[in-house]
Design a protein around this motif. Sequence first.
Motif, PDB file in Angstrom:
ATOM      1  N   ASP A 152       3.319  10.332  -5.662  1.00 51.00           N
ATOM      2  CA  ASP A 152       2.256  10.889  -5.468  1.00 51.00           C
ATOM      3  C   ASP A 152       2.088  12.309  -5.273  1.00 51.00           C
ATOM      4  OD1 ASP A 152      -0.202  12.392  -4.567  1.00 51.00           O
ATOM      5  OD2 ASP A 152      -0.127  11.213  -2.790  1.00 51.00           O
ATOM      6  N   TYR A 154       0.841  14.849  -4.404  1.00 50.56           N
ATOM      7  CA  TYR A 154       0.121  15.910  -3.514  1.00 50.56           C
ATOM      8  C   TYR A 154       1.419  16.339  -2.318  1.00 50.56           C
ATOM      9  CZ  TYR A 154      -2.477  16.542   0.702  1.00 50.56           C
ATOM     10  OH  TYR A 154      -2.710  17.551   2.156  1.00 50.56           O
ATOM     11  N   TYR A 155       2.853  16.020  -1.935  1.00 50.26           N
ATOM     12  CA  TYR A 155       3.647  16.193  -1.250  1.00 50.26           C
ATOM     13  C   TYR A 155       4.987  16.954  -1.996  1.00 50.26           C
ATOM     14  CZ  TYR A 155       1.185  13.072   1.144  1.00 50.26           C
ATOM     15  OH  TYR A 155       1.194  12.059   2.087  1.00 50.26           O
ATOM     16  N   ALA A 172      -7.531  18.518  -7.631  1.00 50.54           N
ATOM     17  CA  ALA A 172      -7.637  19.117  -6.066  1.00 50.54           C
ATOM     18  C   ALA A 172      -8.554  19.731  -5.816  1.00 50.54           C
ATOM     19  CB  ALA A 172      -6.149  19.252  -5.911  1.00 50.54           C
ATOM     20  N   PRO A 176      -2.989  21.650  -2.684  1.00 52.67           N
ATOM     21  CA  PRO A 176      -2.532  20.963  -1.631  1.00 52.67           C
ATOM     22  C   PRO A 176      -0.990  21.882  -0.771  1.00 52.67           C
ATOM     23  CG  PRO A 176      -2.431  19.700  -3.268  1.00 52.67           C
ATOM     24  CD  PRO A 176      -3.004  20.753  -3.358  1.00 52.67           C
ATOM     25  N   THR A 226      -5.351  12.186  -8.066  1.00 54.22           N
ATOM     26  CA  THR A 226      -5.617  10.931  -6.822  1.00 54.22           C
ATOM     27  C   THR A 226      -4.759  11.342  -5.505  1.00 54.22           C
ATOM     28  OG1 THR A 226      -4.805  10.083  -8.502  1.00 54.22           O
ATOM     29  CG2 THR A 226      -6.835   9.779  -8.153  1.00 54.22           C
ATOM     30  N   ARG A 227      -4.424  10.299  -4.998  1.00 57.67           N
ATOM     31  CA  ARG A 227      -4.050   9.760  -3.982  1.00 57.67           C
ATOM     32  C   ARG A 227      -3.139   8.662  -4.012  1.00 57.67           C
ATOM     33  NH1 ARG A 227      -4.143  13.397   0.104  1.00 57.67           N
ATOM     34  NH2 ARG A 227      -1.569  12.560   0.071  1.00 57.67           N
ATOM     35  N   ASP A 228      -2.457   8.231  -3.514  1.00 57.66           N
ATOM     36  CA  ASP A 228      -1.857   7.061  -3.286  1.00 57.66           C
ATOM     37  C   ASP A 228      -2.311   6.181  -2.708  1.00 57.66           C
ATOM     38  OD1 ASP A 228       0.231   6.512  -4.904  1.00 57.66           O
ATOM     39  OD2 ASP A 228       2.295   6.668  -3.597  1.00 57.66           O
ATOM     40  N   ASP A 229      -2.982   6.402  -0.794  1.00 55.68           N
ATOM     41  CA  ASP A 229      -3.302   5.580  -0.113  1.00 55.68           C
ATOM     42  C   ASP A 229      -4.563   5.648  -0.976  1.00 55.68           C
ATOM     43  OD1 ASP A 229      -3.971   8.139   1.551  1.00 55.68           O
ATOM     44  OD2 ASP A 229      -1.532   7.814   1.709  1.00 55.68           O
TER      45      ASP A 229
END
Length: 229
Positions: A152, A154-155, A172, A176, A226-229
């Motif tokens: 992901d 995002y990090y 997004a 982020p 998108t996000r992993d969770d």
Amino acid sequence: MAKKLIILLLLLLPLYSFSQGAHFRDRQMMVKSQLEPRGISHEATLKAMKTVPRHLYVPDEYQRWAYMDRPLPIGYGQTISQPYMVAYMTEIVNPGPNDRVLEIGTGSGYQAAILAEIVDQVFTIEIVPELGKRSKEILQKNYNNVHVKIADGYYGWEEEGPFDAIVVTAAAEYIPPALIKQLKEGGKMIIPVGSPFMVQQLVLVKKEDGQVFSQNLMPVRFVPFTRDD
Ligand code: SAH
């Protein structure tokens, strides 16, 4: 025998050069008709766009449209941006030969290949494992300065930062924070910001004297971040 071989070569040569030349010419045409008239002028970006075989990064069934002025599907609901958008996002971060660049959203691998032609090291993150694997294969075959990670984005990629430039190719809802943190002083990030499937803003983020500045450049439409969770 030798005569036959020469005749065979003479027969094959035009076929070979035509197949090479067709795409070579497609790329020159793409630059002349889609990029230069719209103001793309960064030399290294234009050279990379003339060099990278875009047709090899799109699925087989779309290869004949690879040099057209449009985005194309690459599977898994994702798209490769139109050539102009790739060139614009590359030019605007002003990449140089000694730079380390982070890309979020490897997708087809095409934007990463364009960056790899220009800068020293490219780090690219893809969240869809199948796309990540496919693009890793083609990128590693052609470049030894591209590093692909399936995660992901995002990090960001903290161990490899900070980066001279960050190119985000999915939209997004907000920027982020980790990406801002991993941008070098004097660095530039380009990122589409906004809600999924709506018109978003392409935002240029600059870090200068420890301060972060952002500027809206134009309305765009990208696939969602998108996000992993
Ligand atoms: N740069 C790509 C464009 C691909 S479209 C190219 O040249 O083809 C955007 C990509 O971002 C998609 O492949 C999508 O799966 C990926 N993506 C979306 N959210 C992500 C996230 N959080 N982290 C990493 N990749 C993401």
